[in-house]
Scaffold this active site. Structure first.
Site, PDB file in Angstrom:
ATOM      1  N   LYS A 164      -1.022  11.247   6.320  1.00 48.62           N
ATOM      2  CA  LYS A 164      -0.636  10.119   7.195  1.00 48.62           C
ATOM      3  C   LYS A 164       0.087   9.057   6.363  1.00 48.62           C
ATOM      4  CE  LYS A 164      -3.678   7.177   7.447  1.00 48.62           C
ATOM      5  NZ  LYS A 164      -4.085   6.025   6.645  1.00 48.62           N
ATOM      6  N   LYS A 222       0.845  -1.211   0.000  1.00 42.37           N
ATOM      7  CA  LYS A 222       0.000   0.000   0.000  1.00 42.37           C
ATOM      8  C   LYS A 222       0.881   1.263   0.000  1.00 42.37           C
ATOM      9  CE  LYS A 222      -3.576   2.736   0.695  1.00 42.37           C
ATOM     10  NZ  LYS A 222      -4.772   2.963  -0.060  1.00 42.37           N
TER      11      LYS A 222
END
Ligand code: NAP
Length: 296
Positions: free
Chosen positions: A239, A171
């Site tokens: 983030k 990811k």
């Protein structure tokens, strides 16, 4: 069919849970802000008042919350999922969080007789609604195989990438590619606007050629229409960039594209409510840097 506890009904989680119910799974849902579960409860989901209650009696417990400390909180905190898990249950974390923290969590869970699969997703709010997510997994092969049908209830491409943390590492690669691609789309739309082209037509034409991308399709038109409603909050993208930057430091790399996007997002976060805009709000930073606005 496996019984599922579902924790986190935000932009992504709510649609993913709805798709699992459509696929026939029995769901117990928990969300910190309980009202976000009302629609699913009205459709037949059982409401849990704590993550512990969401885990109780279930075979698979899915978490999709914001960041690493939030996952730790809903699993290991007071009234957390672990307190309610039966032996042999599988916790599937679909949030985007730290790969190394994931490995530690999986080891802690294993000691308690609970399995873990990291299964972050790509495909955005549209993919979550349409059940077409790409799901990249990490963990033990036999555990992955046992929950694969559940994952196919939410996504189209479901792949085991390696051991614990490999889904999260994949990811990070995804977010790295997306960030620079999004900047490319911003610059493309700015140029189209300054050349006096019909910007929506530019998106349609380019989407049939080599410039085609999910970022172009999802955000090109929205940038020139000044539609910054969030499918993916800038705060959450930042983030993810922070997670990648930790890996960049660890491997002594130099990622200029990602670094530029990070700083541009910093500037948008400095605007009132900027962090809660969708990632296409990157166009606002480009406008600030260029000293001019995009026009349709
Ligand atoms: P979101 O709409 O902000 O939802 C976040 C969810 O996490 C909410 O249900 C929130 O509860 C819950 N939460 C956060 N902190 C918590 C805590 N400490 N304890 C309990 N619950 C907590 O975000 P989202 O877009 O659905 O994203 C969820 C995850 O998927 C993130 O890791 C994100 O990076 C990832 N993701 C998002 C997208 C996208 O396009 N949106 C795509 C791929 C991956 P409340 O409702 O009470 O705030």
């Amino acid at each position: 069919m496996q019984k599922i506890g579902f924790i986190g009904l935000g932009i992504m989680g709510k649609s993913m849970a709805a798709n699992l119910m459509k696929a026939g799974y029995e769901l117990t849902v928990y969300n910190r802000t309980a009202s976000k579960g009302d629609e699913l409860v009205a459709k037949g989901a059982k409401r849990a008042l704590t993550p512990k209650e969401a885990a109780e009696g279930n075979d698979v417990i899915i978490t999709i919350v914001s960041d690493t400390p939030d996952v730790e909180r809903v699993i290991f905190g007071e009234n957390g999922a672990l307190e309610g898990c039966k032996k042999g249950a599988v916790i599937v974390d679909m949030s985007t969080i730290s790969a190394s923290a994931t490995r530690s969590m999986a080891a802690r869970l294993e000691e308690a007789g609970v399995e873990m699969i990291d299964a972050p997703v790509s495909g955005g709010d549209t993919g979550a609604r349409e059940g077409t997510l790409t799901i990249m997994c990490g963990g033990k092969e036999e555990v992955f195989e046992s929950i694969k049908p559940v994952l196919f209830g939410m996504g189209k491409k479901v792949t085991l990438m390696g051991g614990h943390g490999a889904g999260q590492a994949t990811k990070m690669c995804n977010q790295t590619a997306i960030a620079s691609c999004l900047l490319g789309v911003c610059e493309c739309m700015m140029l189209a606007s300054k050349e006096g082209l019909d910007c929506e037509k530019v998106v349609e034409v380019l989407s049939g050629g080599a410039a085609q991308s999910a970022q172009m399709t999802a955000y090109g038109k929205r940038m020139v229409n000044r539609d910054y409603a969030a499918g993916f909050f800038i705060d959450l993208f930042q983030k993810d960039i922070r997670l990648v930057m930790e890996a960049v430091r660890e491997h002594n790399l130099c990622f200029q594209g990602l670094s530029t996007v990070q700083q541009m997002f910093n500037a948008v976060q400095g605007m009132e409510g900027g962090g809660q805009l969708g990632s296409q709000g990157l166009a606002l930073a480009l406008e600030m840097m260029c000293g001019t606005k995009m026009e349709k």
